[in-house]
Design an enzyme around this catalytic site. Sequence first.
Site, PDB file in Angstrom:
ATOM      1  N   LYS A 142      27.186 -17.540  64.055  1.00 50.12           N
ATOM      2  CA  LYS A 142      27.142 -18.826  63.377  1.00 50.12           C
ATOM      3  C   LYS A 142      27.718 -19.912  64.283  1.00 50.12           C
ATOM      4  CE  LYS A 142      28.650 -20.797  58.911  1.00 50.12           C
ATOM      5  NZ  LYS A 142      29.412 -20.507  57.678  1.00 50.12           N
ATOM      6  N   SER A 195      26.777 -21.054  53.452  1.00 52.36           N
ATOM      7  CA  SER A 195      26.453 -21.834  54.617  1.00 52.36           C
ATOM      8  C   SER A 195      26.026 -21.016  55.831  1.00 52.36           C
ATOM      9  CB  SER A 195      27.654 -22.702  54.995  1.00 52.36           C
ATOM     10  OG  SER A 195      28.728 -21.889  55.440  1.00 52.36           O
ATOM     11  N   SER A 241      30.142 -18.105  51.660  1.00 50.79           N
ATOM     12  CA  SER A 241      29.183 -18.470  52.713  1.00 50.79           C
ATOM     13  C   SER A 241      28.656 -17.320  53.552  1.00 50.79           C
ATOM     14  CB  SER A 241      29.791 -19.518  53.637  1.00 50.79           C
ATOM     15  OG  SER A 241      29.705 -20.797  53.044  1.00 50.79           O
TER      16      SER A 241
END
Lengths: 95, 486
Positions: free
Chosen positions: B78, B153, B177
């Site tokens: 990420k 996310s 997330s």
Amino acid sequence: MKITRKEVEHVARLARLELQPEEVERLTIQLDTILNYAAKLDELDTGGVAVTTHTQGAGNVFREDLVHEALNREQALANGPDQNGEAFVVPRIIS
Amino acid sequence: MEFFSLTLAQAKKQLELGNITSVQLTESILSRIAAVEPRVKAFITLDRDGALAQAEAADRQRRAGVAGELCGLPLAVKDVLCTSTMRTTCGSKILENFVPPYDATVIKKLKDAGAIIVGKLAMDEFAMGSTCENCAYNVPENPWKPGYVAGGSSGGSAVAMAADESLASLGSDTGGSIRQPASLCGVVGMKPTYGRVSRYGLVAFASSLDQVGPLTKDVRDCALMMNVISGHDQRDATSVDTPVPDYTAALQDGLKGVRIGVPPEYFSQGLDPEVEQVVRTGIEMLREAGAEIKEVSLPHTEYCVAVYYLIAPAEASSNLARYDGVRYGYRAGDADSLVEMYSKTRSRGFGDEVKRRVLIGTYALSAGYYDAYYKKASRVRTLIRDDFKTVFDQCDLVVSPVTPTPAWMIGEKADDPLALYLSDILTISANLAGIPGLSVPAGFSGSGLPIGMQMQAAHFNEEVLLRAAWNLELRAGIKDRKPELG
């Protein structure tokens, strides 16, 4: 209303955000909705309840005050949008 | 079988046997990315040349007999984790050209283990969002259905797993997330105990809630990744110095002696009937595996969203004060004074959701409101944590849905922030309580969208989660199902 237009403008100034009039309009409504929802917490009596910051109750962490390898000046300045090799350059503060 | 469709453990085995090289594996992953990226849009930054150079080096290391635990295995992370060789944008325009001067501790651990970092994955700006629609670059799409959200996310991290664009990935989880996109994309995602994994070099959103964790193709890979990334770090004072077990040892067939709690509060109104059906069927599989199933109560569940959407924005408003155009990132060049430069920089650099949360947080912390909002929320947080303490005296883990519904269409909830916040209701509590949580694929909706099961356990009991998830994976029979991506 939990929050007014004027308060949104005040908070935006504190947060260093410049908002367009239509943004203030929209955000006032959205923030009001969210804060009204958050008022749900008032249903609970938390008089004798302690606050939680670290869930496992960790306290301060100490270590020896030793010198370690750190970023050199060139590395530290490398991402600066405006820098002169010695410092970050910003607009004049005192006129 | 193409190399890119291997799991992390399978690819590791093939490398160790000498059946393939890291260069072959990395080339396969890169060509897979080239083929499916126009459809799924998982990456913000890709480092083809760097990845191939690292693969060659890994092959040399292996020939020299010095291969680490993840030697030569191509991964992606990420874009919230600092990488010294690749820009780290956090999905924000304000960090478009930011190349960190150091690696996050978890990145260093992956590199030390020999892993190859192929690229950086899409996310909601500063990890604020549940759909990746707040990403300033590209909005990933669900591999199972075009036009559907990947979740957020860590949406890019989940998509990269479901679309075979990487062998394993890392995400971060502040209110769900990792687990929510894992559920919506049909992959495994684990939020470890707060303090289990170092946050050094994880760009901060809400410091008392953030935690780094793996997203993987299966449960074994999750355990392998946990073995590498866990542990105390002097550079993160909130990381906890507790021994790291071999998590793969937890993968035992059978759940005899394991007590599983089912909280009715997680099956309340608003839960999609198909999601409930899949999760209840999964619970039966766990019972068949030998687990004892009992009802438990988490009475403060209904307050989680309100607590979270005060604490997280409050911490974010403080953490994001650093983006002022001085030391890194975007700077508005047309300001006459320093204060004007700050305001113009932040107004142009941040997207709508970030501004919204910074404003809520600043308000909740401002004079006259601190006690009513932040302090009140921090007290209710104690009640939520105590709920779990009570429940974990009665059972070893708690199972539930991860999200109230399967994935929805991009744009469907984009204009109603509160509706989107409410969809986080089932995942937020683990962050507030600091406990580990995991999402494991449990089934599919009638329209072919994945549905995950959430498992939560007491602090530092990741092993029981992996054991239970492993048993569900063995019995659910959906592990080989893959999305049609041409």
